[in-house]
Scaffold this motif. Sequence first.
Motif, PDB file in Angstrom:
ATOM      1  N   ASP A  63      45.352  33.275  32.672  1.00 52.97           N
ATOM      2  CA  ASP A  63      44.457  33.851  33.692  1.00 52.97           C
ATOM      3  C   ASP A  63      45.287  34.603  34.731  1.00 52.97           C
ATOM      4  OD1 ASP A  63      45.605  31.628  34.823  1.00 52.97           O
ATOM      5  OD2 ASP A  63      43.764  30.917  35.784  1.00 52.97           O
ATOM      6  N   ASP A  64      46.168  35.456  34.265  1.00 51.63           N
ATOM      7  CA  ASP A  64      47.010  36.241  35.168  1.00 51.63           C
ATOM      8  C   ASP A  64      46.765  37.741  34.970  1.00 51.63           C
ATOM      9  OD1 ASP A  64      48.028  36.351  32.623  1.00 51.63           O
ATOM     10  OD2 ASP A  64      50.081  35.836  33.159  1.00 51.63           O
ATOM     11  N   LYS A  88      43.065  28.818  31.608  1.00 47.68           N
ATOM     12  CA  LYS A  88      43.333  28.651  33.050  1.00 47.68           C
ATOM     13  C   LYS A  88      44.703  28.031  33.284  1.00 47.68           C
ATOM     14  CE  LYS A  88      39.164  28.094  35.882  1.00 47.68           C
ATOM     15  NZ  LYS A  88      39.180  29.439  36.279  1.00 47.68           N
ATOM     16  N   ARG A  91      50.373  31.303  31.869  1.00 48.37           N
ATOM     17  CA  ARG A  91      50.830  32.695  31.901  1.00 48.37           C
ATOM     18  C   ARG A  91      50.585  33.316  30.533  1.00 48.37           C
ATOM     19  NH1 ARG A  91      54.309  33.842  36.289  1.00 48.37           N
ATOM     20  NH2 ARG A  91      53.789  35.953  35.638  1.00 48.37           N
ATOM     21  N   SER A  92      50.257  34.587  30.539  1.00 46.52           N
ATOM     22  CA  SER A  92      50.081  35.306  29.263  1.00 46.52           C
ATOM     23  C   SER A  92      51.453  35.538  28.627  1.00 46.52           C
ATOM     24  CB  SER A  92      49.401  36.649  29.511  1.00 46.52           C
ATOM     25  OG  SER A  92      48.122  36.424  30.045  1.00 46.52           O
TER      26      SER A  92
END
Length: 306
Positions: A63-64, A88, A91-92
């Motif tokens: 969710d970044d 949530k 990091r991707s």
Amino acid sequence: MPSVASIGNLNYDIYLKTPELPGLDQSVEALELYTGGGGSAANFAVAITRLGVRAKFIGAVGDDFLGDIALRDLASEGVDVSSVKKIKGMRSGVVVVLVHPDGGKRMIAYRGANMGLSPDDIGGEALAEVDHVHVASGRVEIILRAKELAKEMGKSISVDGGTALAKKGLEVASKALAGVDVVFMNQAEARLLAEAKDHREALDVIAKRIEAKEIVVTLGDKGALAISGGEFIYVDAFRLQPVDTTGAGDTFAAAYISARLRGRSLYERLLFANAAASLKVSRPGARSSPKYEEVIYFLRSLGYKI
Ligand code: RIB
């Protein structure tokens, strides 16, 4: 129009073009910086969409803001992102690609949210409308789940397990890949998998141990070959000035599967895929794959009747 689901990683790629690598406590200057969407499965989805095949991507992002950019990018290419899981607090995936001026690359990958995709996230509803399932992942549990569903639902399936699967060895890989329609690997992965000293020995071992309908091995600027029904077929590459080889294998796999879905022969699939991959290599970034018309124009301009 044929359609596919592509399962695996979505990353944000950061490219630095540099002729040398720094030693410990040292730095080197980069000649160029560029960024863009990446991840083998996501690159495949974009490449095959450009070749006129509808694509859905199944994977996970965090969710970044990099995840948001990566997803927006995919959607803007016309890829269906409705089955992407957003996790949530994670990091991707981010990959730093060190590109050498001769086009070769080294990658440092942070997998992040990609590892949050579980076999349970791959459901029958997501695959209901597709003709073909492609898995670009070395995670055996993901390959097995996709294979189970594809077989149940009567879809064809291809797998590009990359270095991650090759490292797991023949015992594991041959179980994961048994019954798959098309297996993709590059020559380094073939040697690693077969523990062979050259690619000829590797091919012999792989042809005997991997029970897939088609095994396609890419040989970089030497082209590609396929093993199908005990028959070997080789097609030479097109040598364009290399700029960046990142994503060439993803473009190759996408072009091969698009030609397969259109009923092209084994030779035509390899020819079309070599042409698409060569065009990609002549440009920067993993997502610089060509459109269908461009590949056809390129081949016809060289006298091929395709
Ligand atoms: O196959 C190329 C991809 O591998 C890059 O886009 C990078 O994200 C890495 O996963």
